[in-house]
Design a protein around this motif. Structure first.
Motif, short mmCIF file in Angstrom:
data_model
loop_
_atom_site.label_atom_id
_atom_site.label_comp_id
_atom_site.label_asym_id
_atom_site.label_seq_id
_atom_site.Cartn_x
_atom_site.Cartn_y
_atom_site.Cartn_z
N VAL A 121 0.84 -1.20 0.00
CA VAL A 121 0.00 0.00 0.00
C VAL A 121 0.87 1.25 0.00
CG1 VAL A 121 -1.70 1.33 1.30
CG2 VAL A 121 -1.93 -1.15 1.13
N LEU A 122 1.90 1.25 0.84
CA LEU A 122 2.75 2.42 0.97
C LEU A 122 3.61 2.66 -0.27
CD1 LEU A 122 3.85 1.87 4.68
CD2 LEU A 122 2.42 3.74 3.85
N ASP A 123 4.02 1.57 -0.92
CA ASP A 123 4.90 1.69 -2.09
C ASP A 123 4.14 1.88 -3.39
OD1 ASP A 123 7.00 1.33 -0.37
OD2 ASP A 123 7.28 -0.80 -0.84
N SER A 124 2.83 1.75 -3.36
CA SER A 124 2.04 1.86 -4.60
C SER A 124 2.21 3.25 -5.23
CB SER A 124 0.56 1.62 -4.31
OG SER A 124 -0.22 1.91 -5.46
N PRO A 125 2.48 3.31 -6.53
CA PRO A 125 2.61 4.60 -7.21
C PRO A 125 1.27 5.22 -7.59
CG PRO A 125 2.98 2.83 -8.78
CD PRO A 125 2.76 2.16 -7.45
N GLU A 126 0.18 4.50 -7.34
CA GLU A 126 -1.13 4.97 -7.79
C GLU A 126 -1.53 6.33 -7.22
OE1 GLU A 126 -3.45 3.93 -10.13
OE2 GLU A 126 -1.63 2.86 -10.73
N PRO A 127 -1.42 6.55 -5.90
CA PRO A 127 -1.85 7.86 -5.38
C PRO A 127 -1.12 9.03 -6.03
CG PRO A 127 -1.63 6.30 -3.59
CD PRO A 127 -1.06 5.63 -4.81
N LEU A 128 0.19 8.89 -6.24
CA LEU A 128 0.95 9.97 -6.86
C LEU A 128 0.57 10.12 -8.33
CD1 LEU A 128 2.99 12.12 -6.23
CD2 LEU A 128 4.83 10.49 -6.71
N ARG A 129 0.35 8.98 -9.00
CA ARG A 129 -0.09 9.04 -10.40
C ARG A 129 -1.46 9.72 -10.49
NH1 ARG A 129 -0.16 3.80 -11.57
NH2 ARG A 129 2.01 3.79 -12.27
N ASN A 130 -2.34 9.39 -9.58
CA ASN A 130 -3.67 10.02 -9.56
C ASN A 130 -3.58 11.51 -9.31
OD1 ASN A 130 -4.93 7.15 -7.72
ND2 ASN A 130 -4.83 7.44 -9.93
N LEU A 131 -2.67 11.91 -8.39
CA LEU A 131 -2.49 13.34 -8.10
C LEU A 131 -1.97 14.06 -9.34
CD1 LEU A 131 -2.57 15.61 -6.02
CD2 LEU A 131 -0.22 15.00 -5.38
N SER A 132 -1.09 13.41 -10.07
CA SER A 132 -0.57 13.99 -11.31
C SER A 132 -1.70 14.21 -12.31
CB SER A 132 0.49 13.06 -11.91
OG SER A 132 0.98 13.58 -13.13
N GLU A 133 -2.64 13.26 -12.37
CA GLU A 133 -3.79 13.40 -13.26
C GLU A 133 -4.69 14.55 -12.83
OE1 GLU A 133 -4.32 11.97 -15.99
OE2 GLU A 133 -3.32 10.03 -16.03
N LEU A 134 -4.84 14.74 -11.54
CA LEU A 134 -5.62 15.86 -11.02
C LEU A 134 -5.03 17.18 -11.48
CD1 LEU A 134 -7.61 17.37 -9.09
CD2 LEU A 134 -5.97 16.93 -7.26
N ILE A 135 -3.72 17.31 -11.33
CA ILE A 135 -3.04 18.55 -11.72
C ILE A 135 -3.13 18.75 -13.23
CG2 ILE A 135 -0.80 19.70 -11.81
CD1 ILE A 135 -0.16 18.21 -9.16
N ALA A 136 -2.98 17.67 -14.00
CA ALA A 136 -3.07 17.78 -15.46
C ALA A 136 -4.45 18.27 -15.89
CB ALA A 136 -2.76 16.42 -16.10
N ALA A 137 -5.49 17.78 -15.21
CA ALA A 137 -6.86 18.20 -15.54
C ALA A 137 -7.04 19.68 -15.22
CB ALA A 137 -7.87 17.36 -14.77
N GLN A 138 -6.48 20.11 -14.09
CA GLN A 138 -6.59 21.53 -13.73
C GLN A 138 -5.83 22.41 -14.72
OE1 GLN A 138 -5.11 21.08 -9.69
NE2 GLN A 138 -7.14 21.47 -8.85
#
Length: 326
Positions: free
Chosen positions: A272-289
């Motif tokens: 859970v801690l090493d998963s890159p998904e949260p950071l990837r998702n945050l990157s997608e949030l910023i890209a959408a903005q």
């Protein structure tokens, strides 16, 4: 009536019962003893690295909860819609661009009014701030057009109509942003919170249960399953006991289960801690903005020189009329 209780016999009966009760009840007894401070045995401690992992997982969970409590707003279309405005069914019936198209073919004030209140062609129009500005701008434009008596068009009315069309495009860009954030950020973070972190919680619970079972087995083997009154049943705190082969085997089995559950929980928490998904998702949030603000800027940059040109023409006409009148 004799209310005297033989605590020694009662404690022995509980101790005997401890060998027969279910693992759940055994853990419950152990948990209750620990909460009441009625255990003379040392509680099995978890490794420091494991405790650190738990703290990191808790922090990750809290971060997800905090962010989602705010960003979930992107799932609500009306998050920036002014609460004080009153728009009617007709206001929301058609898009601004549809109304402008209908107005372009109107040949009288009556036809223009009919275009503004034309029956809806699809679902009600979005309730966003930009869409509300667009509708207000078009309505204001038409008020000026219908009451204009001078030559040519009212420049402010023309500018407001163009602003209305631009604002609607900005509103559509905001809706596109929200849709991307919902699918590329909110969905991912909700999955991490409600699925991945739940797996970690369940694994940690298994560790706690196996730890309680281990300590309950140790307590029973030493004859300290339960304590009531002035002392514990069985051996004194510092009295050494020789465990039977059966008791030793039971303890070793519980220890193996505790180690197994701890190792599994460590693996789950690290995943859970090493998963890159949260950071990837945050990157997608910023890209959408970024995409939204970029689109909004482009629309307004296209509009600005048009409005400035209308302003310049009006100022020139205003100065000329003043000069002619002097």
């Amino acid at each position: 009536m004799d209310f005297n209780v033989d605590f020694k016999s009662f404690g022995k009966n509980l101790s005997d019962l401890g060998a027969q009760i279910t693992p759940f009840a055994s853990r419950t007894f152990q948990y209750t003893k620990e909460q009441l401070g009625q255990t003379d045995d040392k509680v099995t401690q978890l490794p420091p690295d494991y405790i650190d992992l738990e703290k990191r997982v808790d922090a990750l969970k809290q971060a997800h909860q905090k962010m989602l409590s705010v960003t979930s707003t992107y799932s609500n279309e009306t998050y920036d819609y002014p609460a004080n405005i009153k728009e009617t069914f007709h206001d929301l019936g058609r898009t601004v661009s549809e109304k402008v198209h209908l107005l372009s073919s109107a040949t009288s004030p009556g036809e223009a009014q009919a275009a503004l209140v034309a029956p809806p062609s699809a679902k009600p129009q979005p309730k966003t701030f930009s869409h509300a500005i667009a509708r207000a701008s078009l309505s204001s434009s038409q008020m000026l057009h219908q009451n204009h008596t001078g030559a040519g068009e009212d420049p402010l009315a023309t500018a407001l109509e163009k602003y209305a069309l631009a604002s609607e495009r900005v509103g559509e860009a905001r809706l596109a942003q929200d849709s991307q954030i919902q699918s590329r950020f909110l969905a991912g973070w909700n999955t991490t919170l409600n699925t991945n972190l739940n797996f970690a919680t369940r694994a940690r619970k298994n560790v706690e249960n196996s730890r309680l079972s281990l300590d309950a087995v140790k307590a029973h083997a030493k004859g300290t399953t339960f304590k009531l009154g002035q002392g514990a049943q069985g051996a004194q705190p510092h009295e050494e006991q020789e465990l039977s082969p059966e008791a030793q085997e039971e303890i070793e089995k519980a220890e193996d289960e505790f180690v197994t559950q701890t190792e599994e929980a460590v693996g789950v928490m690290k995943n859970v801690l090493d998963s890159p998904e949260p950071l990837r998702n945050l990157s997608e949030l910023i890209a959408a903005q970024i995409e939204y603000h970029k689109k909004a800027a482009e629309v307004l940059q296209e509009l600005a020189p048009v409005i400035e040109s209308l302003q310049t023409e009006q100022e020139a006409s205003y100065r000329k009329s003043r000069e002619e009148g002097s």
